[in-house]
Write a protein that holds these residues in place. Structure first.
Motif, PDB file in Angstrom:
ATOM      1  N   GLY A  79       2.112   9.812  -3.786  1.00  0.00           N
ATOM      2  CA  GLY A  79       3.316   9.112  -3.346  1.00  0.00           C
ATOM      3  C   GLY A  79       4.026   8.410  -4.489  1.00  0.00           C
ATOM      4  N   LEU A  80       3.600   8.695  -5.712  1.00  0.00           N
ATOM      5  CA  LEU A  80       4.232   8.110  -6.890  1.00  0.00           C
ATOM      6  C   LEU A  80       5.375   8.994  -7.368  1.00  0.00           C
ATOM      7  N   SER A  81       6.253   8.439  -8.171  1.00  0.00           N
ATOM      8  CA  SER A  81       7.259   9.258  -8.837  1.00  0.00           C
ATOM      9  C   SER A  81       6.575  10.084  -9.916  1.00  0.00           C
TER      10      SER A  81
ATOM     11  N   SER B 107      -0.362   7.366 -14.341  1.00  0.00           N
ATOM     12  CA  SER B 107      -1.634   7.272 -13.622  1.00  0.00           C
ATOM     13  C   SER B 107      -2.645   8.285 -14.145  1.00  0.00           C
ATOM     14  N   HIS B 108      -2.140   9.398 -14.647  1.00  0.00           N
ATOM     15  CA  HIS B 108      -3.025  10.456 -15.152  1.00  0.00           C
ATOM     16  C   HIS B 108      -3.562  10.129 -16.549  1.00  0.00           C
ATOM     17  N   GLN B 109      -2.981   9.149 -17.205  1.00  0.00           N
ATOM     18  CA  GLN B 109      -3.391   8.795 -18.574  1.00  0.00           C
ATOM     19  C   GLN B 109      -4.624   7.890 -18.548  1.00  0.00           C
TER      20      GLN B 109
ATOM     21  N   HIS C 211       0.822  -1.216   0.000  1.00  0.00           N
ATOM     22  CA  HIS C 211       0.000   0.000   0.000  1.00  0.00           C
ATOM     23  C   HIS C 211       0.856   1.266   0.000  1.00  0.00           C
ATOM     24  N   TYR C 212       2.005   1.233   0.655  1.00  0.00           N
ATOM     25  CA  TYR C 212       2.830   2.426   0.813  1.00  0.00           C
ATOM     26  C   TYR C 212       3.978   2.499  -0.186  1.00  0.00           C
ATOM     27  N   THR C 213       4.638   1.376  -0.439  1.00  0.00           N
ATOM     28  CA  THR C 213       5.840   1.382  -1.272  1.00  0.00           C
ATOM     29  C   THR C 213       5.590   0.891  -2.697  1.00  0.00           C
ATOM     30  N   TYR C 214       4.443   0.279  -2.938  1.00  0.00           N
ATOM     31  CA  TYR C 214       4.091  -0.302  -4.235  1.00  0.00           C
ATOM     32  C   TYR C 214       5.033  -1.454  -4.629  1.00  0.00           C
TER      33      TYR C 214
END
Length: 283
Positions: free
Chosen positions: A143-145, A152-154, A22-25
């Motif tokens: 919390g993403l790069s 994620s926006h695509q 959940h936090y680090t993917y």
């Protein structure tokens, strides 16, 4: 009379909070089991709120070559040639066959701005965040790069929303948009605005294609998830694995049989639960 067909397990899995920490993917804790599953030729099908672009990149890291379901069931992607022929209703998009189950993102954004104007100060969507703060603002929120946030926006069929108002107003917001035909699903972090789709319906669509192409096998599906937007697929599969969460209560299911609950969160719980499920079969 017992089914004499050999068993073919198929794993349908949520990503964030389930296969991914959940936090680090990270999925490091599940990597050894994923290698074994790949060696045993068991399909692992991501079923996620993530975008096509995100999943394509992640599949490479996971060494995964199987179909996947994006944006909470809005679209199903199958690698071209994965089955003997393109399934009915699918179109071709690059290296994939694709089935789109709802209207495009632009439709839902227009609906949001038109019908929910009274709530404008009580939420942020990915689109409004990027307009105000750029991809860096979205990266900070998720919390993403920056690269991951851009992927994620695509989005093609939905719009993630961060609600900042009260719970009472949130219910009114959801009700207002639901009355227009939209659907809002609560994930681990965001509300997802889109069409009347869900992970369970998409799972059943793809499971039917597996059954049609492997008719000599008894397809046994496992759905894996940790939050409320996973309920539909957890109810739909042959078996369900609920992954323990450190930040919210497990989803409540109506089913009782063939249901597992992991003791550990994230990829550790994923590996634990999937191992238990696979041990119920004799190959």
């Amino acid at each position: 009379m017992p089914d004499k067909h050999p068993v073919m397990p198929v794993i349908f899995t949520d990503l964030d909070g389930s296969l991914l920490d959940h936090y680090t993917y990270s999925f490091t804790a599940a990597r050894p089991l994923l290698k074994k599953i790949k060696a045993d030729a068991i399909p692992v099908v991501p079923v996620t709120s993530k975008t096509f672009s995100e999943v394509v990149k992640l599949r490479h890291a996971l060494d995964n070559c199987h179909p996947f379901i994006t944006e909470n069931g809005a679209a199903i992607f199958i690698p071209r040639g994965y089955f003997k022929r393109k399934p009915k209703g699918f179109s071709v998009q690059g290296d994939f066959w694709v089935l789109r189950n709802c209207k495009p993102r632009a439709y839902w954004l227009a609906l949001l701005w038109e019908k929910a104007a009274d709530f404008a100060d009580e939420y942020e969507s990915f689109t409004t965040i990027v307009k105000k703060e750029g991809i860096e603002g979205l990266a900070q929120l998720t919390g993403l790069s920056s690269v991951q946030a851009s992927l994620s926006h695509q989005r093609e069929h939905s719009e993630p929303i961060r609600w900042t108002g009260s719970e009472k107003r949130k219910k009114a917001f959801i009700s207002t948009l639901s009355d227009t035909g939209a659907k809002l699903l609560q994930g681990g972090r965001f509300l997802s605005l889109g069409g009347q789709v869900n992970k369970g319906s998409a799972l059943l669509q793809l499971q039917a294609i597996f059954k049609a192409n492997y008719s000599s096998f008894n397809i046994c599906s496992l759905a894996i998830g940790d939050s409320n937007n996973d309920i539909d697929m957890l109810e739909a599969a042959s078996s369900a694995l609920i992954i323990k969460s450190t930040n919210h209560q497990p989803p409540t299911l109506t089913r009782i049989e063939n249901t597992l609950l992991s003791d550990k969160p994230g990829p550790k719980g994923w590996a634990e639960g999937v191992s238990k499920w696979l041990n119920t079969f004799s190959f």
